[in-house]
Design an enzyme around this catalytic site. Structure first.
Site, PDB file in Angstrom:
ATOM      1  N   ASP A 158       0.866  -1.179   0.000  1.00 54.18           N
ATOM      2  CA  ASP A 158       0.000   0.000   0.000  1.00 54.18           C
ATOM      3  C   ASP A 158       0.903   1.230   0.000  1.00 54.18           C
ATOM      4  O   ASP A 158       1.617   1.478   0.980  1.00 54.18           O
ATOM      5  CB  ASP A 158      -0.901  -0.016   1.238  1.00 54.18           C
ATOM      6  N   GLU A 217      -2.312   0.209  -4.561  1.00 59.20           N
ATOM      7  CA  GLU A 217      -2.179  -0.985  -3.720  1.00 59.20           C
ATOM      8  C   GLU A 217      -2.434  -2.260  -4.514  1.00 59.20           C
ATOM      9  O   GLU A 217      -3.134  -2.258  -5.523  1.00 59.20           O
ATOM     10  CB  GLU A 217      -3.102  -0.922  -2.500  1.00 59.20           C
TER      11      GLU A 217
END
EC number: 2.7.7.7
Length: 349
Positions: free
Chosen positions: A11, A107
């Site tokens: 992420d 992500e």
């Protein structure tokens, strides 16, 4: 015996803001936010960590953000820039494994179970990916390493920014016991409140409920709750992940009583939607949709066949749908349909 999987969730840290910071280093020591450039009606897309120290958050109305941080610098979103950075990062993922499941521009899940390099260590692979991203883009991301997608995603959020958190198979039981149920995949505000009325706030609390009870209270989702509370998640990392739609919605604290009030929400919703879309999504758009829920909880929607995501087309749908309303609007949702057009009544929500 089932083979233990090694899953990484990457992420990127404050992605839009970090890309802007890299493009303009003078922003590095100043509080700034991306999106929401209209001081009266805007909504923040994301902000850097200096702004967060003042209490500024994503999805916060700009007016409130400016109250918390009067010196906040507001930048327009530049999705071409973000997509370019995302493409470089995506290529890095694929240089390590073909088993990549992108979730958005910033992500993705990676299954590195069968990667022989780096001593077949998911931790070493995650470190290498983070370093490669930084070397090629100057950007940092956080990684979670775990035996499944559920825990890998939770882990990636623990040591942000530029963090790495590892949950080994032996640590799963102890890790989930104190984990708040709100962290579980699929548990939103409604489920969280329902669980709270059942005196359930942690996974250990949730473990005390039988599968039969969870199925009775939550239907099929009860199966997921039962498994997730024990750190079990059998979802595969799907490298050919097929999404039928991408959509966003927002419930407003103050009812929207006029058409203009509804239209003022479009820029922030549009930015939020585009931030969730990948290059593949843009190539497979077949329709757009707008959804309303009014103050009487009546739900209505309109869809149109479309090949591109066009803000003006969505605006026209909002106008058309609003003209059919009899009550103020509580919720607005917008989205795109992906894949082949099945019929004119495309259902995204």
């Amino acid at each position: 015996m089932t083979k233990l999987r090694k899953i990484i969730h990457i992420d990127m840290d404050y992605f839009f803001a970090q890309v802007e910071e890299k493009a303009n280093p003078s922003l590095k020591d100043k509080p700034f936010a991306v999106g929401g450039t209209n001081p009266k009606r805007g909504v923040i897309s994301t902000c850097n960590y200096i702004a967060r120290e003042y209490g500024v958050r994503s999805a916060m109305p700009t007016a409130i953000a400016m109250q918390k941080c009067p010196n906040l610098i507001l930048l327009n979103t530049d999705f071409a820039k973000y997509k370019a950075a995302s493409a470089v990062i995506r290529d890095i993922f694929y240089s390590f494994t073909d088993k990549v499941e992108p979730l958005s521009l910033d992500e993705a899940y990676l299954d590195v179970t069968d990667v022989k390099e780096y001593k077949n260590s998911a931790t070493l692979i995650a470190q290498a990916i983070k370093q490669e991203i930084f070397n090629k883009t100057g950007l940092t991301g956080s990684a979670g390493v775990a035996p499944n997608k559920l825990l890998a995603k939770i882990a990636s959020d623990i040591n942000k920014p530029n963090g790495l958190y590892v949950i080994t198979p032996e640590q799963v039981d102890s890790f989930v016991k104190d984990l708040p149920v709100k962290k579980l995949f699929g548990v939103g505000k409604v489920s969280q409140e329902k669980l709270k009325t059942m005196n359930v706030e942690t996974c250990l609390d949730l473990q005390q409920l039988s599968l039969a009870t969870l199925l009775d209270k939550f239907g099929k989702f009860g199966n997921n709750l039962y498994s997730y509370a024990r750190g079990i998640d059998n979802r595969e990392v799907n490298p050919v992940r097929i999404r039928k739609s991408v959509s966003v919605e927002n419930t407003y604290l103050e009812d929207l009583k006029t058409l203009n009030a509804c239209l003022e929400k479009l820029p922030s919703l549009y930015d939020k939607l585009t931030s969730r879309m990948t290059e593949e999504h843009y190539k497979s758009i077949v329709g757009i949709v707008v959804k309303f829920t009014d103050t009487k909880f009546n739900k209505t929607s309109l869809t149109r066949v479309a090949k591109t995501l066009d803000k003006e087309a969505i605006k026209s749908l909002i106008i058309e749908l609003y003209q059919k309303q009899n009550h103020p609007i509580r919720l607005i949702g917008i989205g795109v349909k992906l894949g082949e057009v099945e019929d004119r009544q495309m259902k995204l929500f």
